[in-house]
Design an enzyme around this catalytic site. Structure first.
Site, PDB file in Angstrom:
ATOM      1  N   ASN A  11      22.574   2.487  52.189  1.00 27.48           N
ATOM      2  CA  ASN A  11      21.161   2.861  52.272  1.00 27.48           C
ATOM      3  C   ASN A  11      20.602   2.917  50.847  1.00 27.48           C
ATOM      4  OD1 ASN A  11      18.677   4.040  52.674  1.00 27.48           O
ATOM      5  ND2 ASN A  11      19.478   6.040  53.318  1.00 27.48           N
ATOM      6  N   LYS A  13      17.611   3.403  49.982  1.00 22.15           N
ATOM      7  CA  LYS A  13      16.460   4.306  49.868  1.00 22.15           C
ATOM      8  C   LYS A  13      15.310   3.588  49.132  1.00 22.15           C
ATOM      9  CE  LYS A  13      19.729   8.029  50.220  1.00 22.15           C
ATOM     10  NZ  LYS A  13      20.080   9.406  49.966  1.00 22.15           N
ATOM     11  N   HIS A  94      17.019   9.893  59.270  1.00 21.61           N
ATOM     12  CA  HIS A  94      17.667  10.304  58.011  1.00 21.61           C
ATOM     13  C   HIS A  94      17.070  11.644  57.569  1.00 21.61           C
ATOM     14  CE1 HIS A  94      18.797  10.445  53.803  1.00 21.61           C
ATOM     15  NE2 HIS A  94      19.757   9.581  54.114  1.00 21.61           N
ATOM     16  N   GLU A  96      16.099  12.718  54.847  1.00 18.83           N
ATOM     17  CA  GLU A  96      14.934  12.627  53.956  1.00 18.83           C
ATOM     18  C   GLU A  96      13.664  12.347  54.755  1.00 18.83           C
ATOM     19  OE1 GLU A  96      16.623   9.784  51.230  1.00 18.83           O
ATOM     20  OE2 GLU A  96      18.032  11.317  50.553  1.00 18.83           O
ATOM     21  N   GLU A 164      25.710  13.558  58.298  1.00 12.88           N
ATOM     22  CA  GLU A 164      25.333  13.641  56.888  1.00 12.88           C
ATOM     23  C   GLU A 164      24.849  15.053  56.564  1.00 12.88           C
ATOM     24  OE1 GLU A 164      24.376   9.620  55.027  1.00 12.88           O
ATOM     25  OE2 GLU A 164      22.525  10.396  55.840  1.00 12.88           O
ATOM     26  N   GLY A 170      23.556  13.023  47.869  1.00 12.22           N
ATOM     27  CA  GLY A 170      23.066  12.829  46.500  1.00 12.22           C
ATOM     28  C   GLY A 170      23.441  13.938  45.533  1.00 12.22           C
ATOM     29  N   SER A 210      27.469  11.667  49.392  1.00 17.37           N
ATOM     30  CA  SER A 210      28.253  11.545  48.162  1.00 17.37           C
ATOM     31  C   SER A 210      29.591  10.828  48.354  1.00 17.37           C
ATOM     32  CB  SER A 210      28.459  12.921  47.514  1.00 17.37           C
ATOM     33  OG  SER A 210      27.218  13.469  47.129  1.00 17.37           O
TER      34      SER A 210
HETATM   35  P1  PGA Z   1      24.461   9.568  48.951  1.00 14.17           P
HETATM   36  O1  PGA Z   1      23.404   9.364  50.118  1.00 14.17           O
HETATM   37  O2  PGA Z   1      25.641   8.665  49.254  1.00 14.17           O
HETATM   38  O3  PGA Z   1      23.731   9.151  47.701  1.00 14.17           O
HETATM   39  O4  PGA Z   1      24.860  11.001  48.951  1.00 14.17           O
HETATM   40  C1  PGA Z   1      23.823   9.246  51.466  1.00 14.17           C
HETATM   41  C2  PGA Z   1      22.643   9.057  52.362  1.00 14.17           C
HETATM   42  O5  PGA Z   1      21.586   9.659  52.118  1.00 14.17           O
HETATM   43  O6  PGA Z   1      22.724   8.303  53.352  1.00 14.17           O
END
Ligand code: PGA
Length: 252
Positions: A11, A13, A94, A96, A164, A170, A210
């Site tokens: 992803n 983003k 997601h 976010e 997640e 992140g 992460s």
């Molecule tokens: P990340 O993001 O691997 O940067 O922690 C995962 C995600 O948001 O799908």
């Protein structure tokens, strides 16, 4: 339990900021994964979808979908447009997007739209934080029930769930192998109660938060998820290739 082919989805983003860089990263990923046994998809920003050409081992995913096929929905992208751009897989709910106002009801509608368009839906679930009482289990259960309600068993088996935990996204602070294994088993229990054991076992469950080139091997081989949803590391072709390759052999 019979093991299934792993799935790893990157992803991106809202990155990278130019088509030139997007092409460069995508080409490097395709080149390094020519012969992988794992299903791999990359979800770039919408504006790059039509230009990035899927390869034999890397397909295209979308970061979101609108429930309607067309109409007066400024700024949105419909399932038909995604299909036309060669997208096979779509990320839904997601954290976010949920933080920006996406509700369980919207996730439900988007899931139905994705299934109708024969896209592979990845429904993201996960708690904001962990508490001693284990309330996070019921939060995840409620998100899953809200998304899957009323779906026939055969359709549920086509849904991918990505666990997640928000605190792990992140942050560099991934969930432990034990946490992921426990949640993976819990999700299968929730789906067993909703449908049956066979459906729960057929379901693909991913971990995201992460995931990197160092922790991927243990997370995959010890927590018994079926793959990963990768954010930051999916923009680094060498790291992403290591993550994909860590899932090439089925866990023992
Ligand atoms: P990340 O993001 O691997 O940067 O922690 C995962 C995600 O948001 O799908």
């Amino acid at each position: 339990m019979k093991q299934k082919k792993a799935l790893v989805v990157g992803n991106w983003k809202m990155n990278p900021t130019s088509l030139k860089d997007a092409k460069q990263i995508f080409t490097a990923i395709k080149r390094s994964l020519k012969t992988t046994q794992t299903s791999v998809a990359i979800a770039p920003p919408f504006v790059y979808l039509h230009t990035l050409k899927a390869g034999s081992s890397v397909s295209l995913a979308a970061q979101d979908i609108h429930p309607e096929e067309k109409g007066a929905h400024t700024g949105e992208t419909s399932p038909l447009m995604l299909k036309d751009a060669g997208v096979t897989t779509v990320i839904i709910g997601h954290s976010e997007r949920r933080a920006a106002g996406e509700t369980d009801e919207m996730v439900f509608d988007k899931l139905h739209a994705a299934l109708k368009a024969r896209l592979i839906p990845i429904v993201c679930v996960g708690e904001k934080k962990r508490d001693k009482n284990g309330d996070f289990f019921s939060q995840v259960e409620n998100q899953i029930k809200a998304a899957l309600k009323d779906l026939p068993k055969a359709t549920v088996a086509r849904v991918v769930i990505a666990y997640e935990p928000i605190w792990a996204i992140g942050t560099g602070n991934n969930a432990t192998v034990e946490d992921v294994e426990e949640m993976q088993l819990f999700i299968r229990k929730v789906v067993t109660n909703l449908c049956d054991r066979k459906t729960a076992e057929m379901m693909t469950i991913l971990y995201g938060g992460s995931v990197n080139a160092e922790n991927c091997h243990d997370l995959y081989h010890q927590s018994h998820v079926n793959g990963f949803l990768v954010g930051g590391a999916s923009l680094r072709p060498a790291d992403f290739a290591t993550i994909v390759q860590s899932t090439a052999q089925l866990p023992s």
